[in-house]
Design a protein around this motif. Structure first.
Motif, PDB file in Angstrom:
ATOM      1  N   LEU A   1      10.458   2.291  10.691  1.00 21.63           N
ATOM      2  CA  LEU A   1      10.618   2.384   9.245  1.00 21.63           C
ATOM      3  C   LEU A   1      12.013   1.882   8.899  1.00 21.63           C
ATOM      4  O   LEU A   1      12.999   2.322   9.480  1.00 21.63           O
ATOM      5  CB  LEU A   1      10.447   3.841   8.809  1.00 21.63           C
ATOM      6  CG  LEU A   1      10.592   4.147   7.337  1.00 21.63           C
ATOM      7  CD1 LEU A   1       9.549   3.394   6.525  1.00 21.63           C
ATOM      8  CD2 LEU A   1      10.461   5.644   7.111  1.00 21.63           C
ATOM      9  N   VAL A   2      12.098   0.949   7.947  1.00 25.60           N
ATOM     10  CA  VAL A   2      13.377   0.365   7.551  1.00 25.60           C
ATOM     11  C   VAL A   2      13.864   0.973   6.242  1.00 25.60           C
ATOM     12  O   VAL A   2      15.010   1.396   6.128  1.00 25.60           O
ATOM     13  CB  VAL A   2      13.269  -1.176   7.425  1.00 25.60           C
ATOM     14  CG1 VAL A   2      14.559  -1.770   6.903  1.00 25.60           C
ATOM     15  CG2 VAL A   2      12.885  -1.793   8.762  1.00 25.60           C
ATOM     16  N   ALA A   3      12.989   1.028   5.245  1.00 26.81           N
ATOM     17  CA  ALA A   3      13.389   1.537   3.930  1.00 26.81           C
ATOM     18  C   ALA A   3      12.152   1.837   3.097  1.00 26.81           C
ATOM     19  O   ALA A   3      11.045   1.419   3.413  1.00 26.81           O
ATOM     20  CB  ALA A   3      14.253   0.504   3.202  1.00 26.81           C
ATOM     21  N   GLY A   4      12.388   2.551   1.990  1.00 25.80           N
ATOM     22  CA  GLY A   4      11.321   2.812   1.032  1.00 25.80           C
ATOM     23  C   GLY A   4      11.007   4.282   0.899  1.00 25.80           C
ATOM     24  O   GLY A   4      11.189   5.058   1.838  1.00 25.80           O
ATOM     25  N   GLU A   5      10.534   4.637  -0.282  1.00 31.03           N
ATOM     26  CA  GLU A   5      10.062   5.987  -0.540  1.00 31.03           C
ATOM     27  C   GLU A   5       8.549   5.905  -0.588  1.00 31.03           C
ATOM     28  O   GLU A   5       7.982   5.198  -1.429  1.00 31.03           O
ATOM     29  CB  GLU A   5      10.616   6.494  -1.872  1.00 31.03           C
ATOM     30  CG  GLU A   5      10.308   7.934  -2.115  1.00 31.03           C
ATOM     31  CD  GLU A   5      11.017   8.477  -3.339  1.00 31.03           C
ATOM     32  OE1 GLU A   5      10.371   9.245  -4.070  1.00 31.03           O
ATOM     33  OE2 GLU A   5      12.187   8.113  -3.566  1.00 31.03           O
TER      34      GLU A   5
ATOM     35  N   GLU B   1       0.787  -1.231   0.000  1.00 25.47           N
ATOM     36  CA  GLU B   1       0.000   0.000   0.000  1.00 25.47           C
ATOM     37  C   GLU B   1       0.822   1.285   0.000  1.00 25.47           C
ATOM     38  O   GLU B   1       0.341   2.330  -0.440  1.00 25.47           O
ATOM     39  CB  GLU B   1      -0.941   0.033   1.210  1.00 25.47           C
ATOM     40  CG  GLU B   1      -2.032  -1.014   1.144  1.00 25.47           C
ATOM     41  CD  GLU B   1      -2.987  -0.923   2.328  1.00 25.47           C
ATOM     42  OE1 GLU B   1      -2.820  -0.025   3.177  1.00 25.47           O
ATOM     43  OE2 GLU B   1      -3.902  -1.754   2.400  1.00 25.47           O
ATOM     44  N   MET B   2       2.074   1.219   0.531  1.00 27.04           N
ATOM     45  CA  MET B   2       2.844   2.450   0.679  1.00 27.04           C
ATOM     46  C   MET B   2       4.296   2.338   0.221  1.00 27.04           C
ATOM     47  O   MET B   2       5.047   3.290   0.358  1.00 27.04           O
ATOM     48  CB  MET B   2       2.812   2.909   2.133  1.00 27.04           C
ATOM     49  CG  MET B   2       1.433   3.281   2.607  1.00 27.04           C
ATOM     50  SD  MET B   2       1.495   3.927   4.285  1.00 27.04           S
ATOM     51  CE  MET B   2       0.061   4.969   4.271  1.00 27.04           C
ATOM     52  N   ASN B   3       4.693   1.173  -0.264  1.00 23.79           N
ATOM     53  CA  ASN B   3       6.068   0.953  -0.713  1.00 23.79           C
ATOM     54  C   ASN B   3       7.081   1.142   0.419  1.00 23.79           C
ATOM     55  O   ASN B   3       8.185   1.608   0.209  1.00 23.79           O
ATOM     56  CB  ASN B   3       6.411   1.883  -1.888  1.00 23.79           C
ATOM     57  CG  ASN B   3       7.702   1.500  -2.573  1.00 23.79           C
ATOM     58  OD1 ASN B   3       7.941   0.321  -2.828  1.00 23.79           O
ATOM     59  ND2 ASN B   3       8.545   2.469  -2.850  1.00 23.79           N
ATOM     60  N   LEU B   4       6.677   0.780   1.643  1.00 23.79           N
ATOM     61  CA  LEU B   4       7.545   0.935   2.804  1.00 23.79           C
ATOM     62  C   LEU B   4       7.893  -0.417   3.410  1.00 23.79           C
ATOM     63  O   LEU B   4       7.015  -1.264   3.587  1.00 23.79           O
ATOM     64  CB  LEU B   4       6.874   1.792   3.883  1.00 23.79           C
ATOM     65  CG  LEU B   4       6.568   3.242   3.521  1.00 23.79           C
ATOM     66  CD1 LEU B   4       5.861   3.927   4.679  1.00 23.79           C
ATOM     67  CD2 LEU B   4       7.832   3.992   3.132  1.00 23.79           C
ATOM     68  N   ALA B   5       9.157  -0.594   3.749  1.00 21.21           N
ATOM     69  CA  ALA B   5       9.595  -1.760   4.507  1.00 21.21           C
ATOM     70  C   ALA B   5       9.623  -1.337   5.970  1.00 21.21           C
ATOM     71  O   ALA B   5      10.224  -0.312   6.312  1.00 21.21           O
ATOM     72  CB  ALA B   5      10.977  -2.215   4.055  1.00 21.21           C
ATOM     73  N   ILE B   6       8.933  -2.104   6.811  1.00 22.71           N
ATOM     74  CA  ILE B   6       8.888  -1.786   8.238  1.00 22.71           C
ATOM     75  C   ILE B   6       9.310  -3.002   9.053  1.00 22.71           C
ATOM     76  O   ILE B   6       9.295  -4.129   8.557  1.00 22.71           O
ATOM     77  CB  ILE B   6       7.484  -1.319   8.681  1.00 22.71           C
ATOM     78  CG1 ILE B   6       6.452  -2.441   8.512  1.00 22.71           C
ATOM     79  CG2 ILE B   6       7.061  -0.056   7.929  1.00 22.71           C
ATOM     80  CD1 ILE B   6       5.161  -2.224   9.266  1.00 22.71           C
ATOM     81  N   ALA B   7       9.654  -2.742  10.303  1.00 31.22           N
ATOM     82  CA  ALA B   7      10.011  -3.813  11.233  1.00 31.22           C
ATOM     83  C   ALA B   7       9.126  -3.697  12.467  1.00 31.22           C
ATOM     84  O   ALA B   7       9.407  -2.893  13.362  1.00 31.22           O
ATOM     85  CB  ALA B   7      11.484  -3.708  11.613  1.00 31.22           C
ATOM     86  N   PRO B   8       8.023  -4.485  12.518  1.00 28.38           N
ATOM     87  CA  PRO B   8       7.197  -4.495  13.726  1.00 28.38           C
ATOM     88  C   PRO B   8       8.018  -5.092  14.869  1.00 28.38           C
ATOM     89  O   PRO B   8       8.665  -6.116  14.694  1.00 28.38           O
ATOM     90  CB  PRO B   8       6.024  -5.399  13.361  1.00 28.38           C
ATOM     91  CG  PRO B   8       6.036  -5.465  11.863  1.00 28.38           C
ATOM     92  CD  PRO B   8       7.469  -5.335  11.479  1.00 28.38           C
TER      93      PRO B   8
END
Length: 128
Positions: A87-91, A55-62
């Motif tokens: 937030l890990v990475a991504g635009e 949905e947002m092109n974001l890599a996250i770490a829960p």
């Protein structure tokens, strides 16, 4: 009851990511903590990683459970499971929302949140 995961994503500067639901979606125009429906057998953490990438092109770490809230919208009942995440990475690219903001917890009351997300707003504003 539908199981849904929500991410409380922190940016390292004391701000949290919120997104506004676009027209045509349930709760359109309301703000939420991004996430989505769990697939069968999927953990909330895996769901959040998948949904934020889609949905947002974001890599996250829960990294930690935050809170759980059950809400009945009348035609749909959901169990919203929130996790803190980094937030890990991504635009950021919006695919399922029409706006987003990085806000301090103290600023959350200025936004109209979907009912299921409101208990999380209250907790964050108390510093939980």
């Amino acid at each position: 009851m539908i199981e849904v995961a929500a991410a409380i994503i922190e940016n390292g500067e004391g701000q949290i990511l919120i997104a506004r639901r676009r027209a045509g979606k349930a709760q359109a125009g309301m703000w939420e903590f991004p996430g989505g429906k769990l697939e069968p057998g999927e953990s909330p953490q895996a769901c959040l990683q998948r949904e934020l990438l889609e949905e947002m092109n974001l890599a996250i770490a829960p990294y930690a459970p935050f809170a759980v809230n059950a809400h009945d919208y009348g035609d749909t009942a959901i169990r919203l499971i929130a996790y803190r995440a980094t937030l890990v990475a991504g635009e950021l690219q919006l695919r399922d929302h029409d706006d987003y903001r990085w806000v301090a917890p103290s600023e959350l009351s200025a936004f109209s949140f979907a009912p299921a997300d409101k208990p999380f707003v209250a907790l964050l504003m108390k510093g939980v």
